[in-house]
Write a protein that holds these residues in place. Structure first.
Motif, PDB file in Angstrom:
ATOM      1  N   ALA A  34       1.372  -1.508   0.159  1.00  0.00           N
ATOM      2  CA  ALA A  34       0.224  -0.104   0.313  1.00  0.00           C
ATOM      3  C   ALA A  34       0.908   1.356  -0.068  1.00  0.00           C
ATOM      4  CB  ALA A  34      -0.599  -0.038   1.149  1.00  0.00           C
ATOM      5  N   THR A  35       1.598   0.993  -0.971  1.00  0.00           N
ATOM      6  CA  THR A  35       2.892   2.432  -0.777  1.00  0.00           C
ATOM      7  C   THR A  35       2.193   3.303  -1.488  1.00  0.00           C
ATOM      8  OG1 THR A  35       4.207   1.991  -2.719  1.00  0.00           O
ATOM      9  CG2 THR A  35       4.496   0.495  -1.392  1.00  0.00           C
ATOM     10  N   TYR A  36       1.748   3.264  -1.755  1.00  0.00           N
ATOM     11  CA  TYR A  36       0.371   4.540  -2.688  1.00  0.00           C
ATOM     12  C   TYR A  36      -0.231   5.161  -1.991  1.00  0.00           C
ATOM     13  CZ  TYR A  36      -2.643   0.878  -2.999  1.00  0.00           C
ATOM     14  OH  TYR A  36      -3.530  -0.679  -2.974  1.00  0.00           O
ATOM     15  N   CYS A  37      -0.886   4.516  -0.584  1.00  0.00           N
ATOM     16  CA  CYS A  37      -1.295   5.210   1.098  1.00  0.00           C
ATOM     17  C   CYS A  37      -0.149   6.512   1.074  1.00  0.00           C
ATOM     18  CB  CYS A  37      -1.977   3.923   1.562  1.00  0.00           C
ATOM     19  SG  CYS A  37      -3.357   3.387   0.745  1.00  0.00           S
ATOM     20  N   SER A  38       0.988   6.702   1.797  1.00  0.00           N
ATOM     21  CA  SER A  38       1.266   7.373   1.828  1.00  0.00           C
ATOM     22  C   SER A  38       1.032   8.387   1.480  1.00  0.00           C
ATOM     23  CB  SER A  38       2.931   7.464   0.946  1.00  0.00           C
ATOM     24  OG  SER A  38       3.599   8.472   2.003  1.00  0.00           O
ATOM     25  N   ILE A  39       1.125   9.380   2.856  1.00  0.00           N
ATOM     26  CA  ILE A  39       0.972  10.923   3.044  1.00  0.00           C
ATOM     27  C   ILE A  39       1.672  11.846   3.589  1.00  0.00           C
ATOM     28  CG2 ILE A  39      -0.762  12.567   4.024  1.00  0.00           C
ATOM     29  CD1 ILE A  39      -2.462  10.317   4.721  1.00  0.00           C
ATOM     30  N   ASP A  40       2.387  12.315   2.420  1.00  0.00           N
ATOM     31  CA  ASP A  40       3.433  13.207   3.072  1.00  0.00           C
ATOM     32  C   ASP A  40       3.594  14.193   4.546  1.00  0.00           C
ATOM     33  OD1 ASP A  40       3.956  13.194   0.427  1.00  0.00           O
ATOM     34  OD2 ASP A  40       3.702  15.342  -0.056  1.00  0.00           O
ATOM     35  N   GLY A  41       4.458  13.852   5.843  1.00  0.00           N
ATOM     36  CA  GLY A  41       5.044  14.488   6.534  1.00  0.00           C
ATOM     37  C   GLY A  41       3.518  14.377   7.851  1.00  0.00           C
ATOM     38  N   ILE A  42       2.892  12.712   7.440  1.00  0.00           N
ATOM     39  CA  ILE A  42       2.372  11.668   8.285  1.00  0.00           C
ATOM     40  C   ILE A  42       2.778  10.867   8.581  1.00  0.00           C
ATOM     41  CG2 ILE A  42      -0.613  11.992   8.861  1.00  0.00           C
ATOM     42  CD1 ILE A  42      -0.997  14.992   7.678  1.00  0.00           C
ATOM     43  N   ILE A  91      -8.914   4.413  -3.304  1.00  0.00           N
ATOM     44  CA  ILE A  91     -10.506   4.673  -2.422  1.00  0.00           C
ATOM     45  C   ILE A  91      -9.526   5.646  -1.317  1.00  0.00           C
ATOM     46  CG2 ILE A  91     -12.527   5.106  -1.865  1.00  0.00           C
ATOM     47  CD1 ILE A  91     -12.530   2.308  -3.741  1.00  0.00           C
ATOM     48  N   TRP A  92      -9.302   4.399  -0.464  1.00  0.00           N
ATOM     49  CA  TRP A  92      -9.196   5.333   1.187  1.00  0.00           C
ATOM     50  C   TRP A  92      -7.596   5.907   0.936  1.00  0.00           C
ATOM     51  CZ3 TRP A  92      -4.679   5.195   3.680  1.00  0.00           C
ATOM     52  CH2 TRP A  92      -4.146   6.064   4.877  1.00  0.00           C
ATOM     53  N   SER A  93      -6.594   5.503  -0.402  1.00  0.00           N
ATOM     54  CA  SER A  93      -5.955   7.010  -0.428  1.00  0.00           C
ATOM     55  C   SER A  93      -6.355   8.760  -0.694  1.00  0.00           C
ATOM     56  CB  SER A  93      -4.668   6.463  -1.268  1.00  0.00           C
ATOM     57  OG  SER A  93      -3.463   7.386  -1.219  1.00  0.00           O
ATOM     58  N   ASN A  94      -7.031   8.234  -1.774  1.00  0.00           N
ATOM     59  CA  ASN A  94      -8.414   9.841  -2.180  1.00  0.00           C
ATOM     60  C   ASN A  94      -8.577  10.322  -1.374  1.00  0.00           C
ATOM     61  OD1 ASN A  94      -8.390  11.685  -4.056  1.00  0.00           O
ATOM     62  ND2 ASN A  94     -10.160  10.749  -5.152  1.00  0.00           N
ATOM     63  N   VAL A  95      -9.409   9.833  -0.264  1.00  0.00           N
ATOM     64  CA  VAL A  95     -10.253   9.983   0.380  1.00  0.00           C
ATOM     65  C   VAL A  95      -9.197  11.162   2.159  1.00  0.00           C
ATOM     66  CG1 VAL A  95     -12.020   9.507   2.858  1.00  0.00           C
ATOM     67  CG2 VAL A  95     -12.004   9.275   0.307  1.00  0.00           C
ATOM     68  N   MET A  96      -8.422   9.997   2.253  1.00  0.00           N
ATOM     69  CA  MET A  96      -7.451  10.307   3.402  1.00  0.00           C
ATOM     70  C   MET A  96      -6.692  11.530   3.157  1.00  0.00           C
ATOM     71  SD  MET A  96      -8.396   8.887   6.467  1.00  0.00           S
ATOM     72  CE  MET A  96      -7.158   7.785   7.140  1.00  0.00           C
ATOM     73  N   LYS A  97      -5.736  11.304   1.735  1.00  0.00           N
ATOM     74  CA  LYS A  97      -5.129  12.608   1.774  1.00  0.00           C
ATOM     75  C   LYS A  97      -5.802  13.570   1.379  1.00  0.00           C
ATOM     76  CE  LYS A  97      -2.016  10.201  -0.815  1.00  0.00           C
ATOM     77  NZ  LYS A  97      -1.317   9.497  -2.122  1.00  0.00           N
ATOM     78  N   ASN A  98      -7.417  14.142   0.791  1.00  0.00           N
ATOM     79  CA  ASN A  98      -8.040  14.791   1.152  1.00  0.00           C
ATOM     80  C   ASN A  98      -8.626  15.700   2.749  1.00  0.00           C
ATOM     81  OD1 ASN A  98      -8.373  15.782  -2.190  1.00  0.00           O
ATOM     82  ND2 ASN A  98      -9.331  13.522  -1.986  1.00  0.00           N
ATOM     83  N   ILE A  99      -8.322  14.413   3.200  1.00  0.00           N
ATOM     84  CA  ILE A  99      -9.270  15.177   4.656  1.00  0.00           C
ATOM     85  C   ILE A  99      -7.809  15.388   4.903  1.00  0.00           C
ATOM     86  CG2 ILE A  99     -11.187  13.764   4.347  1.00  0.00           C
ATOM     87  CD1 ILE A  99     -10.224  11.776   6.451  1.00  0.00           C
TER      88      ILE A  99
END
Length: 173
Positions: A34-42, A91-99
Motif C-alpha cells: 500500500a505504498t500509494y497510501c503514503s501521506i506527506d509528513g504524516i 479509494i482510501w488513499s484519495n479520501v485520506m489525502k484529501n481530509i
C-alpha cells in the motif's frame, strides 16, 4: 452528537506502538502493498487484504488523525484486477489525502517503554558491523534479542598502511 460507544482497553500503549510499527510496513516498506497510501509528513499504518480469487479487496488504515476502512467488491463474485493495485486502497488513499490536506505533520508517538534495534535481514538476529542489509524492529523494553549475527565472514586486507575489517577502517600507527 454524543458517542454512546463503550471504551475498553485491550492492550497497552506500548503493545499498540509495536503493532503500529508493523502496520507501517505496507505503506513504507520496500515490499509494501500500500505504498500509494503514503501521506506527506504524516505517519500512515495500513493492512491490505483480498479474498480467494481476488473477489473482494479491502484496506484498513489509520493516521494519528483518522481511521478509515474501505472495501471494494461485487454482489456476485467477480475477480477484481485494477492496474495491479488494490482499488479499495486507491479509494482510501484519495479520501485520506484529501481530509489530511492542510493538517500539521504528525508522527505516531513512541512510548519510552518501546525500544528499537537494527536487525540483520539475512539472519534475523541483531545486526553487527558486518551486516550490510538491516532493518529497524521495535520491541517492548527488555525484550530486544540478545544474540548477535555472526553469519558474515570478515574481509581482512593486510597492507602496511591500512587494515580493513568489515566496513570499518583502522589506520596503522
Amino acid at each position: 452528537m454524543k458517542s454512546k460507544q463503550k471504551k475498553r482497553k485491550v492492550f497497552s500503549k506500548d503493545v499498540a506502538c509495536v503493532l503500529k510499527n508493523l502496520l507501517i510496513q505496507p505503506v513504507k516498506g520496500e515490499k509494501g502493498t500500500a505504498t500509494y497510501c503514503s501521506i506527506d509528513g504524516i505517519d500512515v499504518a495500513a493492512k491490505t487484504g483480498t479474498t480467494n480469487e481476488n473477489y473482494d479487496r479491502w484496506l484498513c488504515g489509520f493516521t494519528p488523525y483518522y481511521t478509515a476502512v474501505t472495501w471494494f467488491g461485487f454482489d456476485k463474485n467477480e475477480t477484481i484486477e485494477f492496474n495491479k493495485k488494490n482499488p479499495s486502497g486507491l479509494i482510501w488513499s484519495n479520501v485520506m489525502k484529501n481530509i489530511h490536506n492542510g493538517l500539521e505533520a504528525q508522527k505516531f508517538e513512541k512510548p519510552y517503554r518501546v525500544e528499537s534495534a537494527q536487525i540483520c535481514k539475512r539472519s534475523g538476529l541483531l545486526a553487527d558491523v558486518s551486516c550490510t542489509e538491516n532493518y529497524t524492529e521495535y520491541y517492548l523494553k527488555g525484550t530486544v534479542p540478545k544474540k548477535t549475527c555472526v553469519n558474515h565472514e570478515a574481509i581482512i586486507v593486510d597492507t602496511p598502511i591500512v587494515y580493513m575489517y568489515f566496513s570499518m577502517i583502522y589506520t596503522s600507527t
